[in-house]
Scaffold this active site. Structure first.
Site, PDB file in Angstrom:
ATOM      1  N   ASP A 184       0.827  -1.206   0.000  1.00  0.00           N
ATOM      2  CA  ASP A 184       0.000   0.000   0.000  1.00  0.00           C
ATOM      3  C   ASP A 184       0.868   1.266   0.000  1.00  0.00           C
ATOM      4  O   ASP A 184       0.485   2.285  -0.567  1.00  0.00           O
ATOM      5  CB  ASP A 184      -0.900   0.012   1.247  1.00  0.00           C
ATOM      6  CG  ASP A 184      -1.917  -1.125   1.202  1.00  0.00           C
ATOM      7  OD1 ASP A 184      -2.366  -1.474   0.099  1.00  0.00           O
ATOM      8  OD2 ASP A 184      -2.243  -1.671   2.272  1.00  0.00           O
ATOM      9  N   GLY A 185       2.042   1.187   0.633  1.00  0.00           N
ATOM     10  CA  GLY A 185       2.934   2.346   0.699  1.00  0.00           C
ATOM     11  C   GLY A 185       3.466   2.677  -0.687  1.00  0.00           C
ATOM     12  O   GLY A 185       3.578   3.842  -1.067  1.00  0.00           O
ATOM     13  N   ARG A 291      10.457  -2.667  11.194  1.00  0.00           N
ATOM     14  CA  ARG A 291      10.330  -3.022   9.770  1.00  0.00           C
ATOM     15  C   ARG A 291      11.025  -4.337   9.440  1.00  0.00           C
ATOM     16  O   ARG A 291      10.578  -5.102   8.598  1.00  0.00           O
ATOM     17  CB  ARG A 291      10.884  -1.910   8.886  1.00  0.00           C
ATOM     18  CG  ARG A 291       9.812  -0.926   8.500  1.00  0.00           C
ATOM     19  CD  ARG A 291      10.041  -0.260   7.165  1.00  0.00           C
ATOM     20  NE  ARG A 291       8.806   0.395   6.732  1.00  0.00           N
ATOM     21  CZ  ARG A 291       7.916  -0.164   5.938  1.00  0.00           C
ATOM     22  NH1 ARG A 291       8.117  -1.355   5.439  1.00  0.00           N
ATOM     23  NH2 ARG A 291       6.799   0.461   5.629  1.00  0.00           N
TER      24      ARG A 291
HETATM   25  C1  LIG Z   1      -7.994 -10.661  18.044  1.00  0.00           C
HETATM   26  C2  LIG Z   1      -7.683 -10.441  16.614  1.00  0.00           C
HETATM   27  C3  LIG Z   1      -8.298  -9.222  16.088  1.00  0.00           C
HETATM   28  C4  LIG Z   1      -7.841  -8.955  14.697  1.00  0.00           C
HETATM   29  C5  LIG Z   1      -8.407  -7.698  14.191  1.00  0.00           C
HETATM   30  C6  LIG Z   1      -7.895  -7.432  12.851  1.00  0.00           C
HETATM   31  C7  LIG Z   1      -8.376  -6.140  12.303  1.00  0.00           C
HETATM   32  C8  LIG Z   1      -7.548  -5.864  11.103  1.00  0.00           C
HETATM   33  C9  LIG Z   1      -8.021  -4.672  10.373  1.00  0.00           C
HETATM   34  C10 LIG Z   1      -7.024  -4.342   9.340  1.00  0.00           C
HETATM   35  C11 LIG Z   1      -7.337  -3.061   8.706  1.00  0.00           C
HETATM   36  C12 LIG Z   1      -6.277  -2.684   7.754  1.00  0.00           C
HETATM   37  C13 LIG Z   1      -6.513  -1.358   7.240  1.00  0.00           C
HETATM   38  C14 LIG Z   1      -5.485  -1.026   6.242  1.00  0.00           C
HETATM   39  C15 LIG Z   1      -4.599  -0.122   6.389  1.00  0.00           C
HETATM   40  C16 LIG Z   1      -3.581   0.189   5.366  1.00  0.00           C
HETATM   41  O1  LIG Z   1      -3.866   1.402   4.765  1.00  0.00           O
HETATM   42  C17 LIG Z   1      -2.211   0.305   5.979  1.00  0.00           C
HETATM   43  C18 LIG Z   1      -1.174   0.316   4.899  1.00  0.00           C
HETATM   44  O2  LIG Z   1      -0.922  -0.945   4.429  1.00  0.00           O
HETATM   45  N1  LIG Z   1      -1.923  -0.793   6.859  1.00  0.00           N
HETATM   46  C19 LIG Z   1      -1.744  -0.616   8.131  1.00  0.00           C
HETATM   47  O3  LIG Z   1      -1.779   0.449   8.657  1.00  0.00           O
HETATM   48  C20 LIG Z   1      -1.493  -1.851   8.925  1.00  0.00           C
HETATM   49  C21 LIG Z   1      -2.563  -2.051   9.930  1.00  0.00           C
HETATM   50  C22 LIG Z   1      -2.389  -3.385  10.540  1.00  0.00           C
HETATM   51  C23 LIG Z   1      -3.402  -3.645  11.532  1.00  0.00           C
HETATM   52  C24 LIG Z   1      -3.131  -4.926  12.225  1.00  0.00           C
HETATM   53  C25 LIG Z   1      -4.036  -5.058  13.376  1.00  0.00           C
HETATM   54  C26 LIG Z   1      -3.685  -6.221  14.208  1.00  0.00           C
HETATM   55  C27 LIG Z   1      -4.475  -6.139  15.485  1.00  0.00           C
HETATM   56  C28 LIG Z   1      -4.066  -7.181  16.442  1.00  0.00           C
HETATM   57  C29 LIG Z   1      -4.789  -6.995  17.742  1.00  0.00           C
HETATM   58  C30 LIG Z   1      -4.419  -8.060  18.652  1.00  0.00           C
HETATM   59  C31 LIG Z   1      -5.242  -8.132  19.869  1.00  0.00           C
HETATM   60  C32 LIG Z   1      -4.925  -9.378  20.592  1.00  0.00           C
HETATM   61  C33 LIG Z   1      -5.590  -9.457  21.909  1.00  0.00           C
HETATM   62  C34 LIG Z   1      -5.348 -10.744  22.621  1.00  0.00           C
HETATM   63  N1  LIG Z   2      14.115   0.968  -2.779  1.00  0.00           N
HETATM   64  C1  LIG Z   2      13.497   1.348  -1.676  1.00  0.00           C
HETATM   65  N2  LIG Z   2      14.152   1.382  -0.484  1.00  0.00           N
HETATM   66  C2  LIG Z   2      13.513   1.726   0.651  1.00  0.00           C
HETATM   67  N3  LIG Z   2      12.204   2.073   0.720  1.00  0.00           N
HETATM   68  C3  LIG Z   2      11.520   2.056  -0.423  1.00  0.00           C
HETATM   69  C4  LIG Z   2      12.108   1.685  -1.669  1.00  0.00           C
HETATM   70  N4  LIG Z   2      11.161   1.733  -2.624  1.00  0.00           N
HETATM   71  C5  LIG Z   2      10.032   2.134  -2.018  1.00  0.00           C
HETATM   72  N5  LIG Z   2      10.217   2.328  -0.703  1.00  0.00           N
HETATM   73  C6  LIG Z   2       9.253   2.732   0.338  1.00  0.00           C
HETATM   74  O1  LIG Z   2       8.890   1.583   1.099  1.00  0.00           O
HETATM   75  C7  LIG Z   2       7.632   1.815   1.700  1.00  0.00           C
HETATM   76  C8  LIG Z   2       6.897   0.519   1.987  1.00  0.00           C
HETATM   77  O2  LIG Z   2       6.784  -0.215   0.838  1.00  0.00           O
HETATM   78  P1  LIG Z   2       5.571  -1.142   0.460  1.00  0.00           P
HETATM   79  O3  LIG Z   2       4.310  -0.459   0.598  1.00  0.00           O
HETATM   80  O4  LIG Z   2       5.900  -1.685  -0.891  1.00  0.00           O
HETATM   81  O5  LIG Z   2       5.683  -2.363   1.481  1.00  0.00           O
HETATM   82  P2  LIG Z   2       5.070  -2.669   2.906  1.00  0.00           P
HETATM   83  O6  LIG Z   2       5.179  -1.484   3.770  1.00  0.00           O
HETATM   84  O7  LIG Z   2       5.690  -3.915   3.356  1.00  0.00           O
HETATM   85  O8  LIG Z   2       3.576  -2.983   2.607  1.00  0.00           O
HETATM   86  P3  LIG Z   2       2.232  -2.288   3.099  1.00  0.00           P
HETATM   87  O9  LIG Z   2       2.339  -0.859   2.675  1.00  0.00           O
HETATM   88  O10 LIG Z   2       1.192  -3.067   2.350  1.00  0.00           O
HETATM   89  O11 LIG Z   2       2.134  -2.437   4.590  1.00  0.00           O
HETATM   90  C9  LIG Z   2       6.900   2.701   0.730  1.00  0.00           C
HETATM   91  O12 LIG Z   2       6.268   3.731   1.432  1.00  0.00           O
HETATM   92  C10 LIG Z   2       7.968   3.256  -0.216  1.00  0.00           C
HETATM   93  O13 LIG Z   2       8.000   4.653  -0.179  1.00  0.00           O
END
Ligand SMILES: CCCCCCCCCCCCC/C=C/[C@@H](O)[C@H](CO)NC(=O)CCCCCCCCCCCCCCC
Ligand SMILES: Nc1ncnc2c1ncn2[C@@H]1O[C@H](COP(=O)(O)OP(=O)(O)OP(=O)(O)O)[C@@H](O)[C@H]1O
Ligand SMILES: [Ca+2]
Length: 531
Positions: A184-185, A291
């Protein structure tokens, strides 16, 4: 479905059922009665003349024939869970002229598919997700692009913002689309590059939060190779590089809403998926330091953030999205050909006709909410991803010109866990007294901290993140602000102004297709013919 010219029913024998290119010809079956299976021309990937070698010809009744002529049709085969694969079927006959006629006719039909890209600019992030971007592109995607006669200019990024900066320099207008291989980044970078370039070329000031932005008609294709791949999953229904490559090849087009984020008349970022303050902001901030853990970092930081259970005080002002008929509590989700998104597209075209580019939105009513929140999430799409297949707001639309604003108020850890768990099952995650959801076209947020004393913010900000309120060490209220998570990147300001721009950009996708219809239709037969 298209009709082939000629009228004469050609006597072609296909490798029915085997359908795996020349290899499938090794054991041909006798010609069967015609099967009623179809591939629309729009889902044919390529047609190629096929060479027979002696070994393949030396079989069964075909042995007696002097020379066989053949062609292979490569087409999209739809599998379970929105997965697409490239399949093929080879037809052969003894009449060379007839065979060439078929090849010619099919190629002409493919030429008529004007929405298909011919030239693409590809950016690969070699470090995204599990660091497989380059391998995924070379092994799974490039061979398909070459089969479909798509030419590519490939840039392997060397640093963050490489793709974005490059998009301000290259002649983007010679390309039919831009592809990003990453997460997504990486998508966000390419989107910022393209939208920013369009505004620059049209003399639009991105710092003006009220500016009418110029739509970007150069489509973006996402080859998922990141950690969350939420944008790909929410627009295709699966995070799978081959499926995405095939959507690019057939020239799919999915418009997408984009939210602009400003602070004090300064442009900060665009967002298409999640703008999250509190829970998702804190997860992101913590996970950036981890990371090296790869995609696992989100689970680690998610667990940590869940345990910390911080809430934040602030005020939200929002303008309800009155132009759209949908509601975040709808049972129906946005799917391919969605009526609600089509209606918004019509309204947008009418607005543009009436007001041109200088269209300024009327000052409609603002509503205000003050409170203590564990999470403030604004999503322009469902945010479905492998972690949560229905997403943060299952009924959000890809292209309706609105975002769903989800407010999770202060509650117990147990209740918050119940709320989170509902993202992974069929229960309604909005059916809690501490959760509110609104469909909005714009909103603003100010944290209590900046409301109370702007001048103290800097001093407090210098203190360690995560420091608890000194008066109430056990209350979990935080004396510092949280951070906004904007599509996986942190924002520097907590006070923001957000506006949804209806269908500002387009993807090589078609939205999520209705499951039951496709799967029933396509599982009946392993081979589809148009002939
Ligand atoms: C108990 C399990 C519950 C699970 C709940 C899962 C909800 C997951 C919702 C995911 C929503 C993603 C939204 C997307 C955002 C993206 O623009 C962005 C860029 O890639 N990703 C993140 O910010 C990355 C965001 C990553 C979020 C991960 C969330 C993980 C939550 C874990 C909670 C654990 C609680 C455990 C308690 C025992
Ligand atoms: N060659 C590079 N070296 C370091 N960073 C980079 C390079 N190319 C792109 N990036 C940066 O890396 C960041 C993360 O990349 P990308 O979104 O592909 O992977 P991710 O973070 O693992 O996945 P997600 O965004 O789905 O969580 C982007 O915001 C981008 O700006
Ligand atoms: Ca939307």
């Amino acid at each position: 479905m298209e009709r082939l010219p000629g009228g004469r029913r050609p006597r072609l024998v296909s490798s029915l059922g085997l359908g795996r290119g020349a290899a499938g010809l090794a054991r041909p079956r006798p010609p069967r009665r015609a099967e009623n299976c179809f591939v629309p021309i729009s889902e044919i990937i390529a047609v190629e003349e096929t060479e027979f070698n002696k070994k393949q010809r030396n079989i069964g009744r075909w042995q007696k024939m002097a020379k066989l002529h053949a062609f292979t049709v490569y087409y999209v085969k739809k599998a379970r869970n929105h997965r697409w694969r490239c399949s093929n079927v080879t037809f052969w006959c003894v009449d060379e002229h007839l065979c060439n006629q078929w090849i010619q006719a099919l190629k002409e039909l493919l030429e008529m598919q004007k929405s298909r890209p011919k030239q693409l600019l590809v950016y690969i992030n070699p470090y995204g997700g599990k660091r497989q971007g380059k391998r995924i592109y070379e092994q799974k995607v490039a061979p398909l692009f070459s089969l479909a006669s798509i030419s590519t200019d490939v840039v392997i990024t060397e640093h963050a913002n490489h793709a974005k900066d490059n998009l301000f320099e290259v002649n983007i207008y010679k390309y039919d689309g831009v592809v990003c291989v990453g997460g997504d980044g990486m998508f966000s970078e390419v989107m910022h590059g393209l939208i920013g370039r369009m505004q620059k070329d049209s003399g639009i000031d991105q710092n003006n939060p009220k500016a009418s932005l110029v739509q970007c008609n150069i489509r973006i294709g996402i080859i998922p190779a990141g950690s969350t791949d939420c944008i790909c999953y929410s627009t295709v229904g699966i995070s799978d590089p081959v499926t995405s490559a095939l959507h690019i090849i057939v020239g799919d087009c999915q418009p997408l809403d984009v939210s602009s984020v400003h602070h004090n008349n300064t442009f900060l970022k665009y967002s298409v998926s999640l703008l999250g303050y509190g829970f998702y902001g804190d997860i992101l901030k913590d996970s950036e330091k981890k990371r090296w853990m790869g995609p696992m970092r989100y689970d680690y930081s998610g667990f940590k953030t869940f345990l910390s259970h911080h809430y934040y005080e602030g005020t939200i002002a929002y303008q309800p999205a009155k132009h759209t008929h949908g509601s975040p509590r709808d049972k129906e989700s946005c799917r391919t050909g969605c009526c609600i998104c089509k209606e918004s597209e019509k309204q947008l075209a009418e607005q543009q006709k009436e007001c041109g580019l200088n269209h300024e939105e009327g000052e409609e009513e603002w509503k205000f909410i003050k409170g203590k929140f564990l999470a403030i999430n604004a999503v322009s799409m469902s945010c479905a991803c492998p972690r949560s297949p229905k997403g943060l707001s299952p009924a959000a639309h890809l292209a309706d010109g609105s975002a769903d604003l989800i407010l999770v108020r202060k509650c117990s850890r147990f209740d918050f866990l119940r709320y989170l768990l509902r993202h992974t099952n069929q229960d309604d995650q909005f059916d809690f007294p501490f959760v509110d959801v609104y469909r909005v076209k714009s909103f603003q947020f100010t944290s209590k901290l900046s409301e109370d004393n702007e001048s103290n913010v800097m001093d407090i900000g210098k203190k360690r993140f995560g420091q608890f309120c000194r008066d109430h060490p056990a209350c979990c209220c935080n004396i510092v602000n949280s951070t906004w998570n904007c599509d996986g990147e942190t924002l520097d300001s907590s006070a923001i102004e957000v506006r949804v721009h209806c269908q500002l950009m387009k993807l090589f996708a078609r939205g999520i297709e209705e499951k039951c219809k496709d799967e029933a239709a396509y599982s009946q037969s392993s081979i589809e013919q148009l002939l």
